[in-house]
Design a protein around this motif. Structure first.
Motif, PDB file in Angstrom:
ATOM      1  N   LEU A 107       0.844  -1.185   0.000  1.00  0.00           N
ATOM      2  CA  LEU A 107       0.000   0.000   0.000  1.00  0.00           C
ATOM      3  C   LEU A 107       0.885   1.242   0.000  1.00  0.00           C
ATOM      4  O   LEU A 107       1.789   1.353   0.815  1.00  0.00           O
ATOM      5  CB  LEU A 107      -0.784  -0.038   1.309  1.00  0.00           C
ATOM      6  N   LYS A 113      -6.659  -4.109   4.834  1.00  0.00           N
ATOM      7  CA  LYS A 113      -5.934  -5.020   3.950  1.00  0.00           C
ATOM      8  C   LYS A 113      -5.556  -6.314   4.688  1.00  0.00           C
ATOM      9  O   LYS A 113      -5.712  -7.414   4.171  1.00  0.00           O
ATOM     10  CB  LYS A 113      -4.660  -4.327   3.461  1.00  0.00           C
ATOM     11  N   LEU A 114      -5.102  -6.154   5.907  1.00  0.00           N
ATOM     12  CA  LEU A 114      -4.681  -7.318   6.675  1.00  0.00           C
ATOM     13  C   LEU A 114      -5.858  -8.216   7.004  1.00  0.00           C
ATOM     14  O   LEU A 114      -5.726  -9.440   7.054  1.00  0.00           O
ATOM     15  CB  LEU A 114      -3.960  -6.883   7.949  1.00  0.00           C
ATOM     16  N   GLN A 126       0.782   5.428   0.287  1.00  0.00           N
ATOM     17  CA  GLN A 126       0.022   6.667   0.433  1.00  0.00           C
ATOM     18  C   GLN A 126       0.933   7.860   0.214  1.00  0.00           C
ATOM     19  O   GLN A 126       1.899   8.050   0.935  1.00  0.00           O
ATOM     20  CB  GLN A 126      -0.631   6.747   1.798  1.00  0.00           C
ATOM     21  N   LEU A 171      -3.881   5.941   6.356  1.00  0.00           N
ATOM     22  CA  LEU A 171      -2.889   4.897   6.106  1.00  0.00           C
ATOM     23  C   LEU A 171      -3.122   3.685   6.991  1.00  0.00           C
ATOM     24  O   LEU A 171      -3.181   2.551   6.508  1.00  0.00           O
ATOM     25  CB  LEU A 171      -1.478   5.446   6.351  1.00  0.00           C
ATOM     26  N   SER A 172      -3.295   3.913   8.282  1.00  0.00           N
ATOM     27  CA  SER A 172      -3.369   2.745   9.151  1.00  0.00           C
ATOM     28  C   SER A 172      -4.702   2.021   9.007  1.00  0.00           C
ATOM     29  O   SER A 172      -4.772   0.803   9.137  1.00  0.00           O
ATOM     30  CB  SER A 172      -3.044   3.090  10.600  1.00  0.00           C
ATOM     31  N   LYS A 173      -5.773   2.778   8.669  1.00  0.00           N
ATOM     32  CA  LYS A 173      -7.054   2.118   8.394  1.00  0.00           C
ATOM     33  C   LYS A 173      -6.953   1.233   7.154  1.00  0.00           C
ATOM     34  O   LYS A 173      -7.415   0.102   7.158  1.00  0.00           O
ATOM     35  CB  LYS A 173      -8.150   3.160   8.150  1.00  0.00           C
ATOM     36  N   SER A 174      -6.361   1.764   6.101  1.00  0.00           N
ATOM     37  CA  SER A 174      -6.251   0.968   4.877  1.00  0.00           C
ATOM     38  C   SER A 174      -5.425  -0.276   5.154  1.00  0.00           C
ATOM     39  O   SER A 174      -5.721  -1.361   4.677  1.00  0.00           O
ATOM     40  CB  SER A 174      -5.569   1.749   3.750  1.00  0.00           C
ATOM     41  N   LEU A 175      -4.380  -0.089   5.934  1.00  0.00           N
ATOM     42  CA  LEU A 175      -3.509  -1.227   6.246  1.00  0.00           C
ATOM     43  C   LEU A 175      -4.268  -2.293   7.020  1.00  0.00           C
ATOM     44  O   LEU A 175      -4.218  -3.468   6.688  1.00  0.00           O
ATOM     45  CB  LEU A 175      -2.295  -0.745   7.043  1.00  0.00           C
TER      46      LEU A 175
END
Lengths: 213, 213
Positions: A189, B209-210, A191, B202-206
């Motif tokens: 990912l 994804k996980l 950003q 960023l951390s939400k998307s990560l």
DNA sequence: TAGATTGTTAATCGATTAACAATC
DNA sequence: TAGATTGTTAATCGATTAACAATC
């Protein structure tokens, strides 16, 4: 573990604003707060605020509103501020140093464990308590420590190379401050933190405003 | 003066990405480029790219695409990169210094004419060719020079005060890097540069994804 | 000509806002 | 009770995507 409904980028964008507003209130003086009040302060629609809050909180009470303290807690929890992710940063120049000290990312659930740079005179120094290591060591350290987030704050010309090392080390998300389009496998990912865009938005809004007046 | 159709934030957000991509192409080798190619590279829908480009360019030709050189020129022109706005920055700490040198804002149509700080040991120094002046002088200088944009890079606790000086001096838009909600009259535009939000995204998307993997 | 590409019109999708019943 | 506020359902608005004719 609490399961949240899926959330739109727009809502995600507003949550830190609510949090920020709630925290700016005088401590312990405003025990309850209504979505209407928040909406007025931030110039949003009140139903929108209520819908956003519904996603992350257990709800408010008619005529009373939400419990301020709980709301702060719920937003922070949702944003993951309570559960730090470890990260490394590549580049310890002005930008890197700013990021290493910018209001303590730890507050936002990001734990920067080390910085990397190629410049001999910086390697070995400490910035805000974090060691600056040689970029050669990035791959090894990130692999061993299972670091998931990499921050790129090197000049544009070096960004792709350092990005490759990060990807090889198993990093899953990259926060890129270099003004380049990084090439990464689909599984990673990226950003982009886009100064150019922010500035564009500002100057467009300004020129639109001037036209209208 | 060219009149543009009104433009959405989303489109405005993508324009710098197109520009960035176009500029990353090998010089003078790709004379023409199609919206399809751009869309594939940036993982957008091709119609979307074509609609965005229609707003700012005089159009492409079927089977050939757009003239790369002209497209770059048109986007830069639209974003106002050719016509600099003058700005001042308050706060010459790590963040301020980064902004003063960050890839030359001048490239993006922003001309920072001076920096202001309260620390005696910094006042009088020069950063990237810009003088650092005492914050006392902000109001006077901005008023006289008719500066329209102010950048706030001071600690949160000092942000509101410096913001007030800016507003009094007649500044029209404020780019705020301090994590606070600034209070300004309706006539002044504030854009918050929100690290907390970027990180949240960023951390939400990560984590999403996980969950899926 | 055939096929890639543009640009437009129509359909879809999703976010915001409006209306309103339920609640304290 | 009356009125402020919540939360939900329906309507609106706008952005994205699909379909397609025009063009080189």
């Amino acid at each position: 573990m609490m399961i949240y409904k899926s959330i739109s980028t727009q809502t995600l964008q507003r949550l830190p604003m609510y949090l920020n507003y709630l925290k700016s209130l005088p401590d312990n003086q405003i025990l309850n707060i209504s979505a209407t009040t928040i909406a007025e302060a931030l110039k949003f629609n009140d139903v929108q605020v209520r819908k956003d809050l519904a996603i992350i909180s257990s709800g408010g009470r008619p005529k009373i509103g939400y419990i301020t303290k709980n709301l702060i807690f719920d937003i922070e929890k949702f944003l993951g501020y309570d559960d730090a992710d470890s990260a490394v940063i590549a580049g310890a120049g002005d930008l890197g140093r700013t990021l290493l000290s910018y209001d303590g990312f730890s507050k936002y659930g990001l734990d920067i464990i080390a910085a990397f740079d190629v410049r001999e005179d910086i390697i070995g120094t400490t910035i805000n308590g974090k060691k600056v290591l040689s970029s050669d060591k990035l791959k090894d350290l990130c692999g061993r420590m299972k670091v998931r987030i990499g921050i790129i704050a090197v000049p544009a010309s070096e960004a792709q190379e350092i990005c490759n090392s990060m990807v090889e080390s198993g990093i899953l998300a990259i926060w890129n401050f270099a003004p380049v389009n990084l090439n990464v496998p689909d599984s990673v990912l990226v950003q982009n933190e886009d100064m150019a865009f922010s500035l564009a938005k500002l100057s467009k809004s300004l020129s639109k405003k001037l036209c209208l007046n």
